[in-house]
Design a protein around this motif. Structure first.
Motif, PDB file in Angstrom:
ATOM      1  N   GLU A 203     -96.077  19.393  -7.006  1.00 15.77           N
ATOM      2  CA  GLU A 203     -96.948  18.226  -7.114  1.00 15.77           C
ATOM      3  C   GLU A 203     -97.211  17.804  -8.559  1.00 15.77           C
ATOM      4  N   HIS A 204     -96.903  18.670  -9.518  1.00 15.52           N
ATOM      5  CA  HIS A 204     -97.047  18.303 -10.934  1.00 15.52           C
ATOM      6  C   HIS A 204     -95.825  17.543 -11.452  1.00 15.52           C
ATOM      7  N   LEU A 205     -94.757  17.517 -10.679  1.00 11.95           N
ATOM      8  CA  LEU A 205     -93.568  16.778 -11.085  1.00 11.95           C
ATOM      9  C   LEU A 205     -93.680  15.316 -10.643  1.00 11.95           C
ATOM     10  N   ASP A 206     -92.882  14.472 -11.267  1.00 12.70           N
ATOM     11  CA  ASP A 206     -92.817  13.067 -10.895  1.00 12.70           C
ATOM     12  C   ASP A 206     -92.498  12.949  -9.402  1.00 12.70           C
ATOM     13  N   TYR A 207     -93.315  12.194  -8.687  1.00 13.16           N
ATOM     14  CA  TYR A 207     -93.167  12.054  -7.240  1.00 13.16           C
ATOM     15  C   TYR A 207     -91.775  11.566  -6.835  1.00 13.16           C
ATOM     16  N   GLU A 208     -91.191  10.684  -7.625  1.00 15.35           N
ATOM     17  CA  GLU A 208     -89.876  10.132  -7.279  1.00 15.35           C
ATOM     18  C   GLU A 208     -88.799  11.206  -7.268  1.00 15.35           C
ATOM     19  N   LEU A 209     -89.016  12.303  -7.974  1.00 21.58           N
ATOM     20  CA  LEU A 209     -88.012  13.368  -8.035  1.00 21.58           C
ATOM     21  C   LEU A 209     -87.872  14.115  -6.709  1.00 21.58           C
ATOM     22  N   TRP A 210     -88.960  14.208  -5.951  1.00 19.80           N
ATOM     23  CA  TRP A 210     -88.925  15.093  -4.793  1.00 19.80           C
ATOM     24  C   TRP A 210     -89.342  14.446  -3.469  1.00 19.80           C
ATOM     25  N   LYS A 211     -89.728  13.176  -3.475  1.00 20.52           N
ATOM     26  CA  LYS A 211     -90.273  12.583  -2.252  1.00 20.52           C
ATOM     27  C   LYS A 211     -89.261  12.555  -1.105  1.00 20.52           C
ATOM     28  N   ASP A 212     -87.953  12.479  -1.420  1.00 20.61           N
ATOM     29  CA  ASP A 212     -86.938  12.399  -0.361  1.00 20.61           C
ATOM     30  C   ASP A 212     -86.387  13.761   0.041  1.00 20.61           C
ATOM     31  N   LYS A 213     -86.846  14.820  -0.592  1.00 20.81           N
ATOM     32  CA  LYS A 213     -86.336  16.160  -0.272  1.00 20.81           C
ATOM     33  C   LYS A 213     -86.656  16.554   1.168  1.00 20.81           C
ATOM     34  N   ILE A 214     -87.716  15.988   1.735  1.00 18.88           N
ATOM     35  CA  ILE A 214     -88.104  16.345   3.097  1.00 18.88           C
ATOM     36  C   ILE A 214     -87.025  15.946   4.107  1.00 18.88           C
ATOM     37  N   GLN A 215     -86.141  15.033   3.730  1.00 15.41           N
ATOM     38  CA  GLN A 215     -85.086  14.585   4.641  1.00 15.41           C
ATOM     39  C   GLN A 215     -83.931  15.592   4.748  1.00 15.41           C
ATOM     40  N   GLN A 216     -83.950  16.601   3.874  1.00 19.87           N
ATOM     41  CA  GLN A 216     -82.906  17.620   3.935  1.00 19.87           C
ATOM     42  C   GLN A 216     -83.273  18.656   4.997  1.00 19.87           C
ATOM     43  N   LYS A 217     -82.263  19.407   5.405  1.00 16.52           N
ATOM     44  CA  LYS A 217     -82.493  20.398   6.455  1.00 16.52           C
ATOM     45  C   LYS A 217     -83.061  21.670   5.829  1.00 16.52           C
TER      46      LYS A 217
END
Length: 864
Positions: A457-471
């Protein structure tokens, strides 16, 4: 067998205790002795070295020592003192005390380091501003003659700035603050600044008004350098942790308080020992909003200790005590006059705790302590202007080795290092570490999982917001959903909701289900717009088929979500459970037994009464959730629901128990047709044998009255006490309206302090002072505030409720229902009122014998 019954063996709780390296088979000493009404393990001696009040030096609440073994202490409402131990033949075991000639005092935290006395001042006095100060010798010597403010802090009182501890590497200070202390805007760091109340259903605030204007994130810990220039927020979400201590592994711990008025309720949290890790949130929220221990967006305590008022925390390192005591922490409880010992055994990156009772006394209002240069334990009693003492505890038995060289343990070191690596990324985020962070979002150990999510959560949101789409694993996917709920927008929240609702609920383990529900909670509560209907249907399809077949914790949480989406199908089966399942034995584990409750007039009677007439906290949770369900009610279902309220109101709990139940009922009534309200209310009315508000039936004092002073009161009591009539004194307690605000043995109001056993701590003179001069000392919980309005008027009261535009204030101590509303934008400033809500002169209608009877009744409640 109940947890507290193990006290007969000297043990209160053993939480999954396992073998641990380097314990050398050390165990607590079971045999106990009593010296001067203080009970402690065999082989120990205790000496009362000094009585500050006997020398007009106030009531001491903080202590430190310098490198020459001298002690520094502070009166809660006064000066700082330097004490030197005297052990000469003519004055054995005594202190030489002198007041420091400096411009500050009222320090609830003191720390000596490198010729500097650091003081964390907690003041309501405008002449001394709350904050961190250093006291030093301006010439470089040892004469403390200069004061420098390092940082002002907005907070005061019993939930204000508290204590200071030195970091293990001696390069920084750690400071702890209660939940009535504002976090300065320039103090940020390890905790992402996105905290919120995060309760899916509306919070019911404390009917007494306590902490109703205090929002997330609650109490907090900060770190600063030795000059107080650079501040870092370390963790949040405590209620009122008074003190901190590092253990041998360099890990930080705090002892957090409960809200005793919540006892019996599903949101009640006992006093507890917290492992105070970097970036943590411990989930305190006002009123009914406290997070459950199992919520993945907060961390739990590592040991619950029942009821009390936590104060000091002292590491045993350096004590000339048996090894068992050197290796743990000492936890001080003000209300029950008890020092506990916590043996900490590594468990993953955190610890499990064995809690034993070390020392106890009646009365013994413990404030703080320290390990002396001689290896003895020194501690203070006092606070709230109570009789204060300075004590020393020594071990006189045989020691195998006097002081251990306590190094960091190898057990758990690998896990601690991993957690610390993740915590370092809370303060120095690095995009290159994203794969490392993602790897540990589903680590088997909860504290490591939590640290990983906070690092993310301390990283830029754009870096990780789509990671949830991975398996990913279920746990990792839910962790990402929680992070998106806290940082994302509604489009991303809906996408995350789609992904977690695609998980097969029936395949989940219980811990995965609680994480799933909380992730869904947060996605819902953080939504800025209404939830689409199809999403509500998907939630219902996922959760409804197994409702009430899960664990109690899961069933309660599912009930909240299904009530939120207005799933009326849950009403009938929930009422079936509320009417038939009445087992409350498991709920008693949160509470103390009679051998401890007898030590406290503040808590004891309430706990005992509740254990004899235990409410079902799970059913209350169901009732609260159903109170927000507006559709699907038939007349029969409503009747059954409101009859339950009548039964619940017959149960016993904390001081606000009845008012909380009525507040939940009031919410439920908002969905009831007007022509049915009176009937349903009649089904739920509590039947009491006596109405305490019917003061007219009580015979009034005969008089003649007198303008009583403390001196006249004491003189009258001494002259008439042999003829005191306690039964008549009870009537005078009612006739003078004392009963409207104060309770004795469970009878009376709750807008003022509990008075059972008042005589165990206060003298007749102290009682007289409190009655004649009620504004002399006002507890935080009972202090009103002055609201200065734009039109020039001043409104005095205590907050009962608050929203974005309006404050609801209780303005009458004799009736919490007497309230007014004022608009936030009409307030110019707010200041604590120096005037007690208890008016003076309440006893002025009484003659000498009537007043003596009243005081005798109060003393009799303390067993005197």
């Amino acid at each position: 067998m109940r947890r507290a019954f193990l006290l007969s063996l000297g043990i209160i709780a053993i939480l999954s205790c396992t073998s641990c390296e380097d314990l050398d088979n050390e165990t607590p000493i079971i045999e106990r002795i009593t010296i001067d009404n203080i009970t402690l393990p065999e082989g120990f001696t205790i000496t009362k070295l000094y009585q500050p009040m006997a020398n007009n030096q106030g009531s001491w609440v903080s202590i430190t020592k310098d490198d020459q073994g001298c002690f520094y202490t502070s009166d809660q409402y006064g000066s700082i003192y330097k004490s030197t131990l005297i052990n000469s033949p003519d004055k054995p075991d005594s202190l030489s005390v002198e007041k420091l000639d400096v411009s500050i005092g009222r320090a609830q935290g003191l720390l000596w380091h490198k010729k500097v006395l650091y003081a964390l001042v907690n003041s309501i006095d405008k002449t001394i501003e709350s904050g961190l100060y250093k006291v030093y010798d301006s010439t470089g010597g040892r004469d403390l003659n200069a004061v420098k403010q390092l940082k002002a802090i907005h907070g005061e009182g019993e939930h204000g700035p508290h204590n200071i501890v030195l970091s293990p590497d001696e390069t920084s200070l750690f400071l702890v603050f209660g939940n009535h202390t504002d976090i300065p805007s320039d103090v940020r760091g390890a905790v992402p600044d996105v905290w919120h109340e995060d309760n899916l259903l509306p919070v019911i605030k404390d009917p007494s008004g306590h902490a109703n204007d205090r929002m997330a994130p609650g109490g907090w810990v900060a770190r600063t350098d030795l000059e107080g220039e650079h501040w870092t927020l370390i963790n949040v979400g405590t209620r009122n942790t008074y003190d901190l201590a590092f253990n041998r592994d360099g890990e930080l711990f705090g002892f957090d308080s409960d809200m005793e008025y919540d006892m019996g309720m599903p949101w009640y949290r006992p006093i507890r020992l917290n492992h105070m890790t970097t970036g943590a949130d411990y989930g305190w929220r006002t009123g009914t909003g406290k997070f459950k221990d199992f919520y993945p967006d907060n961390l739990p305590g590592i040991a619950n200790l029942g009821q009390g008022s936590p104060t000091g925390v002292v590491s045993g390192s350096g004590l000339k005590f048996p090894a068992y005591y050197q290796k743990g922490l000492f936890l001080f409880d003000w209300s029950y006059g008890t020092i506990y010992h916590a043996k900490l055994s590594p468990q993953g990156s955190t610890y499990e705790a064995q809690i034993t009772e070390f020392l106890s006394g009646i009365p013994l209002p413990l404030t703080n302590g320290i390990v002396g240069s001689d290896g003895a334990l020194y501690f203070l009693t006092g606070g709230r202007r109570l009789e204060s003492g300075f004590y020393r505890v020594k071990y006189e038995g045989t020691l195998h080795s006097e002081i251990l060289n306590l190094k960091e343990r190898s057990k758990g070191k690998k896990q601690r290092r991993l957690r610390q690596q993740l915590e370092a990324l809370h303060l120095k985020p690095s995009e290159t570490k994203l794969p490392f962070i993602l790897k540990y979002l589903d680590h088997e150990e909860r504290f490591i999982r939590f640290a990983a999510r906070i690092a993310l959560e301390h990283l830029d949101y754009e870096l990780w917001k789509d990671k949830i789409q991975q398996k990913y694993s279920i746990t990792k996917t839910i962790a990402l959903a929680i992070a998106i709920a806290r940082h994302g927008n509604d489009i991303d929240r809906l996408k995350a909701m789609d992904i977690i609702l695609a998980i097969d609920w029936s395949t989940l383990k219980p811990t995965e289900k609680t994480d799933f529900i909380r992730g869904l909670d947060l996605l819902l509560v953080r939504m800025q717009r209404p939830l689409p209907n199809h999403q509500s249907e998907r939630i219902k399809e996922t959760l409804l088929p197994s409702y009430l077949t899960e664990t109690n914790a899961i069933n309660e949480e599912v009930c909240k979500i299904l009530s939120y989406i207005q799933a009326s199908e849950i009403i009938a089966p929930t009422l079936d459970v509320m009417e038939t399942d009445s087992d409350t034995e498991s709920m008693k584990a949160l509470y103390l037994s009679g051998d401890i409750t007898q030590r406290s007039e503040q808590y004891g009677k309430d706990v005992e009464q509740m254990l004899h007439n235990m409410p079902n906290a799970q059913h209350i949770s169901y009732a609260k959730s159903l109170s927000y369900l507006g559709k699907g009610w038939t007349p029969d279902l409503r009747e059954r629901y409101f009859i339950w309220y009548g039964k619940a109101l017959q149960k016993a709990g904390g001081k606000m128990y009845t008012k909380f139940i009525k507040a939940i009922r009031e919410q439920a009534l908002s969905y009831v047709p007007e022509d049915s309200k009176a009937y349903l209310l009649s089904l739920s009315e509590i039947k009491t044998p006596e109405n305490l508000n019917e003061i007219d039936t009580v015979k009034q004092p005969v008089g003649p009255g007198l303008n009583w002073t403390v001196e006249l009161l004491m003189s009258a009591y001494e002259a008439n006490k042999t003829k005191a009539d306690i039964a008549h004194g009870k009537k005078m307690f009612r006739a003078t309206l004392c009963v409207a605000c104060h309770s004795i043995k469970g009878e009376g109001g709750s807008s003022g302090p509990e008075l059972t056993k008042i005589g165990s701590r206060f003298s007749v003179g102290d009682i007289g002072e409190a009655i004649v001069n009620p504004s002399g000392t006002i507890g935080d919980r009972y202090r009103y505030s002055n609201y200065y309005m734009k039109d020039g008027s001043v409104v005095t009261g205590i907050i009962i409720n608050k929203d974005e535009t309006t404050l609801e204030l209780s303005t009458n101590a004799f009736s919490l229902d007497s309230t007014i509303e004022i608009k936030n934008d009409s307030i110019v400033k707010v200041e604590p009122s120096p005037i007690s809500p208890m008016p003076p002169g309440l006893i002025n209608s009484m003659n000498a014998q009537e007043l003596t009877d009243l005081i005798a009744y109060m003393l009799s409640a303390a067993g005197k």
